[in-house]
Design a protein around this motif. Structure first.
Motif, short mmCIF file in Angstrom:
data_model
loop_
_atom_site.label_atom_id
_atom_site.label_comp_id
_atom_site.label_asym_id
_atom_site.label_seq_id
_atom_site.Cartn_x
_atom_site.Cartn_y
_atom_site.Cartn_z
N SER A 68 -4.91 -2.74 -3.87
CA SER A 68 -5.57 -1.91 -2.86
C SER A 68 -7.03 -1.73 -3.22
O SER A 68 -7.47 -2.13 -4.30
N SER A 69 -7.76 -1.10 -2.33
CA SER A 69 -9.17 -0.77 -2.60
C SER A 69 -9.22 0.19 -3.79
O SER A 69 -8.25 0.87 -4.11
N GLY A 118 -8.94 -8.93 5.34
CA GLY A 118 -7.91 -9.95 5.50
C GLY A 118 -6.87 -9.93 4.40
O GLY A 118 -6.05 -10.82 4.31
N ALA A 119 -6.92 -8.96 3.52
CA ALA A 119 -5.95 -8.90 2.42
C ALA A 119 -4.65 -8.29 2.86
O ALA A 119 -4.54 -7.62 3.82
N ALA A 147 -2.49 -0.22 6.45
CA ALA A 147 -3.76 -0.39 7.18
C ALA A 147 -4.42 0.97 7.44
O ALA A 147 -5.64 1.09 7.38
N TRP A 148 -3.62 1.99 7.72
CA TRP A 148 -4.17 3.31 7.99
C TRP A 148 -4.80 3.92 6.74
O TRP A 148 -5.88 4.49 6.79
N VAL A 149 -4.14 3.76 5.60
CA VAL A 149 -4.64 4.39 4.38
C VAL A 149 -5.72 3.55 3.70
O VAL A 149 -6.57 4.08 3.00
N ASP A 150 -5.71 2.25 3.92
CA ASP A 150 -6.66 1.35 3.25
C ASP A 150 -7.28 0.38 4.26
O ASP A 150 -7.03 -0.82 4.20
N PRO A 151 -8.09 0.88 5.20
CA PRO A 151 -8.65 0.01 6.25
C PRO A 151 -9.53 -1.11 5.70
O PRO A 151 -9.61 -2.16 6.30
N VAL A 198 -9.90 10.23 -2.79
CA VAL A 198 -8.90 9.23 -3.16
C VAL A 198 -7.81 9.27 -2.10
O VAL A 198 -7.36 10.35 -1.69
N HIS A 199 -7.40 8.10 -1.65
CA HIS A 199 -6.36 7.97 -0.65
C HIS A 199 -5.10 7.45 -1.34
O HIS A 199 -5.19 6.76 -2.36
#
Length: 128
Positions: free
Chosen positions: A7-8, A127-128, A117-121, A42-43
């Motif tokens: 993740s990001s 594209g990951a 996708a919602w937590v890590d746009p 932090v998400h």
């Protein structure tokens, strides 16, 4: 058992399943502490798969590490919970009601991609 998900840097993403041990909790808290040291917000993305229980011997150390987070609740951004067990979804919704200032959503397993996708746009856009 836990597994971190790519993740990001400002997102703590993980999947937990089976029995959660003290070493699982310790690793998760270490990753969270590290993310909080680097980012103002932090998400979190947590996917649970058939949780069988939690190792009671690990709770005192986890509680000692988690308690200071109550003073940092404003540092949490989006929190996505994906759960295959109804009781976890219910408990997560209750927690969300108690913490209304955190952007918190609960998802079913078939909504996993939407939750991530919602937590890590940023991951979705890259594209990951």
């Amino acid at each position: 058992m836990h597994e971190f998900i790519d993740s990001s840097d400002d997102v703590l993403a993980l999947a937990v399943s089976g029995k959660i041990t003290g070493s699982d909790l310790d690793a998760i808290m270490t990753r969270l502490d590290s993310a909080m040291a680097r980012h103002e917000k932090v998400h979190m993305f947590v996917e649970t798969r058939t949780i069988d229980g939690i190792e009671l011997s690990g709770l005192p150390a986890y509680t000692a590490r988690a308690m200071p987070l109550f003073g940092k609740l404003n540092r949490f951004g989006r929190v996505a919970i994906v759960a295959d067990q109804a009781w976890i979804r219910l408990a997560s919704r209750l927690e969300s009601a108690i913490l209304p200032f955190i952007s918190y959503r609960v998802f079913e397993p078939d909504q996993r991609a939407e939750a991530l996708a919602w937590v890590d746009p940023a991951k979705t856009q890259s594209g990951a």
